[in-house]
Motif scaffolding. Structure first.
Motif, PDB file in Angstrom:
ATOM      1  N   PHE A 296       0.822  -1.211   0.000  1.00 59.15           N
ATOM      2  CA  PHE A 296       0.000   0.000   0.000  1.00 59.15           C
ATOM      3  C   PHE A 296       0.855   1.260   0.000  1.00 59.15           C
ATOM      4  N   GLU A 297       2.057   1.191   0.623  1.00 59.31           N
ATOM      5  CA  GLU A 297       2.918   2.373   0.675  1.00 59.31           C
ATOM      6  C   GLU A 297       3.257   2.893  -0.715  1.00 59.31           C
ATOM      7  N   THR A 298       3.308   1.996  -1.679  1.00 59.86           N
ATOM      8  CA  THR A 298       3.697   2.382  -3.028  1.00 59.86           C
ATOM      9  C   THR A 298       2.621   3.213  -3.718  1.00 59.86           C
ATOM     10  N   GLU A 299       1.402   3.180  -3.181  1.00 56.30           N
ATOM     11  CA  GLU A 299       0.351   4.045  -3.720  1.00 56.30           C
ATOM     12  C   GLU A 299       0.748   5.523  -3.580  1.00 56.30           C
ATOM     13  N   ILE A 300       1.494   5.839  -2.521  1.00 53.90           N
ATOM     14  CA  ILE A 300       1.946   7.223  -2.323  1.00 53.90           C
ATOM     15  C   ILE A 300       2.927   7.604  -3.422  1.00 53.90           C
ATOM     16  N   LEU A 301       3.793   6.681  -3.806  1.00 59.67           N
ATOM     17  CA  LEU A 301       4.751   6.923  -4.888  1.00 59.67           C
ATOM     18  C   LEU A 301       4.022   7.271  -6.183  1.00 59.67           C
ATOM     19  N   VAL A 302       2.962   6.548  -6.481  1.00 58.48           N
ATOM     20  CA  VAL A 302       2.173   6.823  -7.684  1.00 58.48           C
ATOM     21  C   VAL A 302       1.542   8.210  -7.608  1.00 58.48           C
ATOM     22  N   GLU A 303       1.015   8.562  -6.451  1.00 58.34           N
ATOM     23  CA  GLU A 303       0.407   9.884  -6.279  1.00 58.34           C
ATOM     24  C   GLU A 303       1.435  10.993  -6.496  1.00 58.34           C
ATOM     25  N   LYS A 304       2.636  10.808  -5.969  1.00 57.69           N
ATOM     26  CA  LYS A 304       3.694  11.803  -6.146  1.00 57.69           C
ATOM     27  C   LYS A 304       4.067  11.940  -7.620  1.00 57.69           C
ATOM     28  N   ALA A 305       4.170  10.813  -8.310  1.00 55.25           N
ATOM     29  CA  ALA A 305       4.514  10.843  -9.727  1.00 55.25           C
ATOM     30  C   ALA A 305       3.417  11.509 -10.546  1.00 55.25           C
TER      31      ALA A 305
ATOM     32  N   LYS B 220      14.524  14.826 -15.783  1.00 57.95           N
ATOM     33  CA  LYS B 220      14.281  16.077 -15.060  1.00 57.95           C
ATOM     34  C   LYS B 220      13.849  15.795 -13.621  1.00 57.95           C
ATOM     35  N   TYR B 221      13.049  14.734 -13.451  1.00 55.42           N
ATOM     36  CA  TYR B 221      12.587  14.348 -12.121  1.00 55.42           C
ATOM     37  C   TYR B 221      12.923  12.884 -11.857  1.00 55.42           C
ATOM     38  N   LEU B 222      13.283  12.597 -10.617  1.00 50.97           N
ATOM     39  CA  LEU B 222      13.486  11.229 -10.162  1.00 50.97           C
ATOM     40  C   LEU B 222      12.633  11.029  -8.916  1.00 50.97           C
ATOM     41  N   ILE B 223      11.779  10.001  -8.947  1.00 47.14           N
ATOM     42  CA  ILE B 223      10.854   9.737  -7.840  1.00 47.14           C
ATOM     43  C   ILE B 223      11.037   8.286  -7.409  1.00 47.14           C
ATOM     44  N   CYS B 224      11.450   8.080  -6.169  1.00 47.20           N
ATOM     45  CA  CYS B 224      11.779   6.730  -5.714  1.00 47.20           C
ATOM     46  C   CYS B 224      11.207   6.432  -4.333  1.00 47.20           C
ATOM     47  N   GLU B 225      10.898   5.167  -4.121  1.00 48.70           N
ATOM     48  CA  GLU B 225      10.586   4.675  -2.786  1.00 48.70           C
ATOM     49  C   GLU B 225      11.898   4.247  -2.133  1.00 48.70           C
ATOM     50  N   ILE B 226      11.982   4.411  -0.798  1.00 52.65           N
ATOM     51  CA  ILE B 226      13.233   4.114  -0.085  1.00 52.65           C
ATOM     52  C   ILE B 226      12.937   3.392   1.223  1.00 52.65           C
ATOM     53  N   GLY B 227      14.009   2.925   1.866  1.00 48.79           N
ATOM     54  CA  GLY B 227      13.899   2.358   3.204  1.00 48.79           C
ATOM     55  C   GLY B 227      13.766   3.453   4.246  1.00 48.79           C
ATOM     56  N   TYR B 228      13.138   3.111   5.357  1.00 49.71           N
ATOM     57  CA  TYR B 228      12.809   4.117   6.389  1.00 49.71           C
ATOM     58  C   TYR B 228      14.041   4.793   6.993  1.00 49.71           C
ATOM     59  N   ASP B 229      15.225   4.145   6.897  1.00 52.79           N
ATOM     60  CA  ASP B 229      16.429   4.659   7.553  1.00 52.79           C
ATOM     61  C   ASP B 229      17.470   5.175   6.559  1.00 52.79           C
ATOM     62  N   GLN B 230      17.061   5.507   5.341  1.00 52.34           N
ATOM     63  CA  GLN B 230      18.030   5.847   4.290  1.00 52.34           C
ATOM     64  C   GLN B 230      18.011   7.315   3.884  1.00 52.34           C
ATOM     65  N   LYS B 231      17.265   8.132   4.578  1.00 54.49           N
ATOM     66  CA  LYS B 231      17.132   9.538   4.205  1.00 54.49           C
ATOM     67  C   LYS B 231      18.467  10.266   4.220  1.00 54.49           C
ATOM     68  N   ALA B 232      19.257  10.069   5.261  1.00 54.88           N
ATOM     69  CA  ALA B 232      20.523  10.800   5.399  1.00 54.88           C
ATOM     70  C   ALA B 232      21.492  10.459   4.278  1.00 54.88           C
ATOM     71  N   SER B 233      21.697   9.169   4.017  1.00 56.69           N
ATOM     72  CA  SER B 233      22.670   8.761   3.001  1.00 56.69           C
ATOM     73  C   SER B 233      22.217   9.161   1.602  1.00 56.69           C
ATOM     74  N   LEU B 234      20.925   9.090   1.349  1.00 59.25           N
ATOM     75  CA  LEU B 234      20.423   9.441   0.018  1.00 59.25           C
ATOM     76  C   LEU B 234      20.361  10.950  -0.182  1.00 59.25           C
ATOM     77  N   SER B 235      20.187  11.708   0.891  1.00 61.13           N
ATOM     78  CA  SER B 235      20.250  13.170   0.786  1.00 61.13           C
ATOM     79  C   SER B 235      21.606  13.600   0.250  1.00 61.13           C
TER      80      SER B 235
END
Length: 264
Positions: A87-96, A220-235
């Motif tokens: 279900f979390e991936t539904e948010i990814l679709v909405e963002k895209a 131009k845009y990149l939209i990805c789902e990630i792991g809950y603890d990966q924000k810092a490294s991916l930033s």
């Protein structure tokens, strides 16, 4: 055995009332309301029903047993060898969708199409968009094509890793790649899903970093789902690659993805 007795027994065996209802509804090929209203009827071939329950108890996911999974109110075909949509991936679709609506005829590429839920869901809302996708798994591509045919959309699929052999540039690249660390312990049901769709490397974010680096000259845009603890490294990776970005959370409040735009 009456349906009501099977429901009670299944609830005890699975420790889940919801799953008991879902299994009975699937087995009887009737909606939950029908099962409730006819719970005093005899359950025919009860051994076959409890064989389904045993398959689940032995680690076969419910969606593999039924062959379908619901995503954004639609039923998609799934089975062994393809990731089960969350279900979390539904948010990814909405963002895209929010990004794509800024373009009259957006060119969109999905890295790792899997069963096709993301690209198909987008294609059903964006009639003038042009879609392409990649996946390293032939089994996943088989399910994606089956779902593409079912919903009557057009998506070009390339059997390849990431963007290998794909030379186009895009308005949007979208991906729900493997992002679980290799040593993370999974439950028995998730263990039956394809490892190539789950594990992203020793830390889990390695494949996401590859995608970010590939995308910096391709979209131009990149939209990805990630792991809950990966924000810092991916930033840091996004900054180093020239993106401006925002992270978003899932319904449980965990960091779950990002929307990134290449700086002009």
């Amino acid at each position: 055995m009456k349906i009501s007795e099977a429901l009670k027994s299944t609830k005890i065996e699975l420790d889940s009332s919801n799953l008991a209802w879902r299994f009975l509804s699937f087995y009887l090929k009737q909606p939950k309301e029908w099962v409730f209203l006819n719970s005093n009827l005899e359950l025919e071939n009860e051994n076959e029903f409890f064989c389904l329950i045993n398959r689940y108890k032995n680690g076969e996911p419910f969606e593999y047993i039924t062959g379908v999974c619901e995503f954004l109110g639609r039923e998609f075909s799934v089975g062994k060898g393809v990731l089960i949509p969350r279900f979390e991936t539904e948010i990814l679709v909405e963002k895209a969708l929010n990004v794509a609506k800024n373009y009259a005829t957006p060119k969109i590429c999905e890295i790792g199409i899997g069963s096709g839920i993301i690209s198909i869901s987008l294609a059903l809302e964006l009639e003038k968009a042009k879609f392409s996708a990649t996946d390293i798994s032939l089994e996943a591509i088989k399910f994606a094509r089956k779902n593409i045919d079912k919903f009557g959309v057009e998506i070009e699929i390339n059997h390849t890793s990431l963007l290998d052999g794909v030379n186009d540039k895009f308005d949007i690249i979208v991906s729900n790649p493997p992002y679980i660390a290799d040593d993370y312990e999974l439950d028995i049901w998730v263990k039956n899903e394809p490892k190539t769709a789950l594990f992203g490397g020793a830390k889990g974010d390695e494949l996401l970093k590859q995608i970010i680096n590939l995308a910096k000259t391709r979209t131009k845009y990149l939209i990805c789902e990630i792991g809950y603890d990966q924000k810092a490294s991916l930033s840091k990776e996004l900054e180093d690659c020239g993106f401006e970005y925002e992270f978003y959370k899932d319904l449980a409040g965990f960091d779950r993805g990002f929307v990134a735009k290449i700086k002009e």
